[in-house]
Motif scaffolding. Structure first.
Motif, PDB file in Angstrom:
ATOM      1  N   VAL A  53       0.839  -1.212   0.000  1.00 57.76           N
ATOM      2  CA  VAL A  53       0.000   0.000   0.000  1.00 57.76           C
ATOM      3  C   VAL A  53       0.867   1.252   0.000  1.00 57.76           C
ATOM      4  N   ARG A  81      -5.768   7.195  -0.529  1.00 53.41           N
ATOM      5  CA  ARG A  81      -5.791   5.793  -0.118  1.00 53.41           C
ATOM      6  C   ARG A  81      -6.978   5.064  -0.755  1.00 53.41           C
ATOM      7  N   GLU A  96      -6.734   1.749  -3.110  1.00 54.81           N
ATOM      8  CA  GLU A  96      -7.503   0.529  -2.851  1.00 54.81           C
ATOM      9  C   GLU A  96      -8.227   0.065  -4.109  1.00 54.81           C
ATOM     10  N   GLU A 123      -5.182  -7.793  -2.972  1.00 49.77           N
ATOM     11  CA  GLU A 123      -5.674  -7.671  -1.599  1.00 49.77           C
ATOM     12  C   GLU A 123      -4.894  -8.511  -0.580  1.00 49.77           C
ATOM     13  N   ARG A 162      -1.560  -6.590   0.647  1.00 53.41           N
ATOM     14  CA  ARG A 162      -1.565  -5.135   0.826  1.00 53.41           C
ATOM     15  C   ARG A 162      -0.713  -4.669   1.998  1.00 53.41           C
TER      16      ARG A 162
END
Length: 264
Positions: A106, A139, A143, A152, A155
Motif C-alpha cells: 500500500v 488511499r 484501494e 488484496e 496489501r
C-alpha cells in the motif's frame, strides 16, 4: 537496411518524429518516428541493443535526444524533467523492480500518488485538516487499484517479501496510481514463468478495458506482443524497419532477418 516512416496519424495522443539519440560515436536511435492513438496498445520490438529502452528514456525525460520532436497532445516533452513529464500524464514501469522493499505494498502504491498531493509539510506531519482529507482520498484510489490487480492478500506485506510475479504487478499498480494518460511498460513479463505471464496479460487487458489507457509495450515475449498489441514498431540498430498490425510484422522480411540474423 530499409528505413520506414509511419504516415501522420489523425489527432494522436503521442507523436514522435525523427527521433535521434547519440552517445559519442554510437547512434542509439536514428530518425525514429511513430504515433500512438488514444486508448491504443502500441508495442516496440527488436533484438537486444535495438534502441527500445532508449525510446522510453527519451519519452520520460531521462535522455534528451539530439534531434527530433516528442509531443503529448501537442505539448512538447523534449527538454522537460522526468517529474514534469510524469505530471503531464506519462507513467512507466521498469525492467528491474524499483519498489521500496521495507515499505508495504500500500505504501509503495501511495508513492505513485505523490505528484497529485498538495498538502504542505507541517499539515502532513500533524495529519490534520487538508492533509487528513487528502490522504483518505488517495488511499481510496490506491484501494481501487489493489482490487483491480487482485493484490488484496498482499496489501500489508513489505514489498521485499512479495513473490516476484506479485512484485511486478505491484510495480504496475504504482504506475497506475499516478493516473497516467500514457503508460510505458518496459518488459512487464521479464523473468516470469508461463502462468505469471498469462496472469500479467490478463491484468493488462483488464486495465485497458477499465481505464482506457494508451500503452506502449516493450517486450521480448513475441506471443504476448502479438496477442495484445494493436500495432507494432520493429527496430533494428536504432532504425525503424517496420510498423503495422501484428500479423503484418510477423511476416515482414526485414523483421524476420533482424531476429534470425540472416536473409528471410
Amino acid at each position: 537496411m530499409e528505413r520506414v516512416t509511419e504516415p501522420p496519424a489523425p489527432n494522436p495522443l503521442l507523436e514522435v518524429r525523427d527521433l535521434t539519440l547519440r552517445f559519442g560515436g554510437v547512434t542509439a536511435l536514428d530518425g525514429v518516428g511513430f504515433a500512438v492513438r488514444h486508448g491504443e496498445l502500441f508495442a516496440v520490438i527488436g533484438p537486444n541493443g535495438a534502441g527500445k529502452t532508449s525510446i522510453f528514456n527519451c519519452l520520460n525525460g531521462v535522455y534528451r535526444p539530439q534531434q527530433g520532436t516528442i509531443t503529448l497532445d501537442g505539448r512538447s516533452l523534449v527538454g522537460r524533467a522526468p517529474a514534469d513529464i510524469a505530471a503531464m500524464g506519462v507513467a512507466r514501469t521498469f525492467q528491474n523492480l524499483g519498489l521500496f522493499g521495507h515499505l508495504t505494498l500500500v505504501e509503495n502504491l501511495m508513492l505513485g500518488r505523490h505528484h497529485l498531493m498538495r498538502t504542505g509539510f507541517f499539515a502532513g506531519m500533524f495529519w490534520w485538516g487538508r492533509a487528513k482529507r487528502e490522504e483518505i482520498t488517495h488511499r481510496a484510489a490506491v484501494e481501487e487499484i489493489i482490487e483491480l490487480l487482485e493484490l488484496e492478500p498482499y496489501r500489508r506485506m513489505p514489498a521485499g517479501l512479495l513473490p516476484y510475479g506479485v512484485a511486478k504487478r505491484a510495480e504496475l499498480g504504482r504506475a497506475l496510481a499516478m493516473e497516467p494518460r500514457l503508460l510505458l511498460l518496459d518488459e512487464p513479463v521479464a523473468g516470469m514463468n508461463l502462468e505469471e505471464t498469462e496472469d500479467t496479460a490478463r491484468y493488462l487487458l483488464e486495465v485497458r478495458r477499465e481505464l482506457g489507457l494508451a500503452m506502449i509495450l516493450v517486450e521480448h515475449d513475441m506471443s504476448l506482443v502479438m496477442d495484445l498489441a494493436d500495432r507494432v514498431l520493429a527496430l533494428d540498430f536504432g532504425v525503424a524497419i517496420a510498423t503495422g498490425e501484428p500479423s503484418e510484422i510477423q511476416h515482414d522480411p526485414q523483421v524476420i532477418e533482424a531476429y534470425l540474423g540472416g536473409a528471410a
